[in-house]
Design an enzyme around this catalytic site. Structure first.
Site, short mmCIF file in Angstrom:
data_model
loop_
_atom_site.label_atom_id
_atom_site.label_comp_id
_atom_site.label_asym_id
_atom_site.label_seq_id
_atom_site.Cartn_x
_atom_site.Cartn_y
_atom_site.Cartn_z
N LYS A 146 -33.00 -16.57 11.63
CA LYS A 146 -33.45 -17.70 12.44
C LYS A 146 -34.58 -18.44 11.71
O LYS A 146 -35.41 -17.81 11.04
CB LYS A 146 -33.93 -17.15 13.78
CG LYS A 146 -34.24 -18.14 14.87
CD LYS A 146 -34.61 -17.36 16.13
CE LYS A 146 -34.95 -18.25 17.31
NZ LYS A 146 -35.31 -17.43 18.51
N SER A 150 -32.84 -18.75 22.34
CA SER A 150 -33.04 -19.79 21.35
C SER A 150 -32.46 -19.44 19.97
O SER A 150 -32.45 -20.28 19.07
CB SER A 150 -34.54 -20.07 21.19
OG SER A 150 -35.23 -18.89 20.75
N SER A 205 -33.73 -14.56 24.23
CA SER A 205 -33.26 -15.35 23.10
C SER A 205 -32.40 -14.59 22.10
O SER A 205 -31.89 -15.18 21.16
CB SER A 205 -34.45 -15.99 22.37
OG SER A 205 -35.03 -16.98 23.17
#
Length: 598
Positions: free
Chosen positions: A147, A228, A252
């Site tokens: 990420k 996310s 997330s």
């Protein structure tokens, strides 16, 4: 940027030697220097180069060619290692094949924000190590992505999806990245995400960032892909990489995993270091892993957990981790005969839609038929007070009139302080505080959406109200803050998950919950407890997946891996359809922003 790097790398790959693919795209220039391509892909665009519209809304829309003689689609890490050990495949071959997959599908799902320009050099070096007899472990040569809020000390950016951190220089690799490099894993690139890991806005398009654009689930490109860690999950689901890292403050990892039909593993806070990760809340942030199987997610997790002096929360794992690591817990369906699982029906299950309930209950019946004991209504004793009846709500305490019982009270104070500490270590940037972040967004309203829509951009309908709430707190840890922290932890730990697992003196091994109900991972997040989700089915009307998750107490990762691997083995050995299936790419040509939150 991604397309530019892909084009550059691809030109290198075309001129290099590769083991031929099933579609015959390349020839061996070492044997035939005059040869460039064995076939002309411009004259043979199907089935791999362009999606055939007659295959729309089926798994055949983006068929995946073989990598040499290896079936790459859905290949496990063990299968890839076996092929490399046998000399059938190299790390260079594997990188080339995944690069072709990115070219094939990532204009649609937008899972990768940036490619690693050093990836080919790393692959060559890892192959040289293998030839010399030095195989670092199960991840040697396996491509992965992280990420874009996880620092890498290389030629890639670490921006949390915001233009304002472009060009900033981190001090070092994040601890988890450094550990994966030492394990021989091949860092292919960075994943798209919800900007600032969902902290900036409370009404936004999940998976969107100004720098990265909108990440999309390959199951339905028009709907919320989960966030996310949206790109990390979508990449694994779309067979772009073998595994990925994400981060979770509240859902997330679990949310995008279950919405992309993959395994998501969020460990106890403090089991994986957050050093080098753009922070949100020191009390809840955790680095987790994604894989298409439990074993693949476990391989990644086993490589990254451990004590790190730069994150003092990791010191708490001393004496709470197993000698020999976590892979020893992976098992098969036979283990279920000794398992006892709880169903917190009124706490969580009542909020699942009817189709999910039907599918998940069928799966639970299958688990029971394998010998497991299922105990219904094993509730969190105080669920009526801490579980929002109206869906995920991290400010539910304030909704009830008690900000001193709200998770959001804690997170917005933590963020103000934690982000300042992180920014202080960056070089080559003027962004040093939340005040700077807010000012930048206002000054660049057209791209960053500092103001609410329609002044800003539709992806951030409420502008940067999350940042403004944090800014208003000034990071002051007052009585309300400490009361909220104490309430959230105590009510979800000993008075919540632990009490449900104790089951009035009849202990349970884990709680089985529907993770599409966001209150499940919200409670686990407030507790700082681990959670793992398995693919379980897809909605018949939207094609969007949902999962079955296991919740446990602190440091129970070994137990959760045991039961999750046993259930997964049952799924794949029993012939049930309630398991991971390939995406059907619904709406593959649609580009709606915001995505619909169904």
């Amino acid at each position: 940027m991604v397309l530019a790097v892909i084009t550059a790398l691809f030109s290198i790959l075309v001129l290099g030697k590769t083991s031929g693919t099933q579609d015959g795209a390349y020839c061996d220039t070492a044997q035939n220097p005059s040869c460039v391509l064995s076939i002309d892909p411009l004259q043979n665009p199907y089935p791999y180069y362009f999606p055939l519209e007659s295959n729309g809304e089926t798994a055949g829309l983006f068929p995946m060619p073989k990598c040499g003689n290896v079936t790459l689609e859905e290949a496990t890490i063990d299968q890839l290692q076996g092929a490399m050990s046998d000399g059938v495949l190299t790390a260079v071959d594997l990188l080339r094949c995944y690069m072709r997959r990115i070219r094939q599908v990532d204009d649609y799902i937008n899972s990768v924000i940036e490619l690693n320009p050093d990836a080919m050099d790393i692959a060559v070096a890892l192959d040289a190590e293998r030839r010399a007899g030095n195989v670092r472990g199960r991840l040697h040569g396996i491509p992965f992505i992280v990420k874009d809020n996880i620092a890498t000390k290389d030629q890639m950016e670490t921006t949390a999806g915001s233009w304002m951190l472009l060009g900033s220089v981190v001090s070092r690799d994040a601890h988890v990245v450094a550990k994966l490099r030492r394990a021989g894993a091949l860092l292919l690139g960075k994943a798209t995400l919800s900007e600032w890991a969902d902290m900036r806005s409370n009404n936004y398009s999940e998976g969107y960032s100004p720098r990265g654009g909108q990440a999309r689930s390959p199951y339905n490109l028009t709907l919320n892909p989960g966030g996310s860690s949206s790109g990390s999950a979508a990449a694994v689901a779309g067979n772009v990489v073998s595994f990925a890292l994400g981060t979770e403050t509240d859902g997330s990892v679990i949310n995008p995993a279950e919405r992309n039909a993959i395994v998501g593993f969020k460990p106890t806070v403090g089991l994986t270091s957050r050093a080098g990760v753009i922070p949100e809340s020191v009390h809840q942030d955790s680095v987790g892993t994604f894989g298409r199987t439990v074993r693949d997610a476990a391989y990644a997790f086993d490589a990254i957990y451990g004590i790190d002096e730069r994150d003092n929360y990791t010191l708490a794992q001393e004496g709470n981790t197993p000698s020999g690591g976590y892979l020893q817990y992976l098992t098969n369906r036979s283990s279920l005969s000794s398992a006892t699982f709880g169903i917190p029906w009124n706490s969580f299950w009542v909020y699942a839609d009817n189709e999910q309930k039907s599918t998940l209950l069928s799966l639970i019946s299958l688990i029971e038929s394998a010998g497991a004991t299922i105990v219904n209504e094993t509730e969190l004793p105080n669920y009526q007070k801490i579980v929002s009846p109206d869906g995920w709500n991290w400010d539910y305490g304030t909704t009830r009139g008690y900000p001193n019982e709200s998770e959001y009270t804690v997170v917005k104070v933590d963020f103000y302080n934690n982000i300042k500490t992180y920014l202080s270590e960056l070089k080559n940037t003027n962004i040093r505080s939340l005040e700077d972040i807010v000012a930048y967004n206002y000054a660049n309203d057209g791209t960053e959406g500092g103001n609410p829509w329609p002044l800003g951009i539709p992806a951030f309908y409420s502008g940067q109200d999350g940042f403004l709430a944090s800014l208003e707190s000034k990071g002051i840890m007052d009585a309300t803050y400490f009361q909220a922290l104490s309430f959230c932890q105590k009510s979800t730990q000993e008075e919540g998950i632990d009490a449900a697992l104790a089951n009035n003196g009849r202990p349970l091994d884990a709680l089985l919950v529907p993770p599409d109900v966001g209150q499940t991972y919200q409670i686990a997040a407030q507790a700082g407890y681990p959670m793992i989700t398995l693919p379980a089915g897809v909605h018949s009307d939207t094609g969007m997946p949902f999962g079955l998750a296991l919740m446990g107490t602190a440091w129970s990762e070994g137990s959760l891996l045991r039961w999750a691997s046993a259930i997964e083995d049952l799924q794949f050995s029993s012939g049930t359809g309630h398991k991971r299936t390939l995406p059907n790419w619904y709406g593959h040509l649609e580009r709606n922003i915001p995505v619909r939150n169904l």
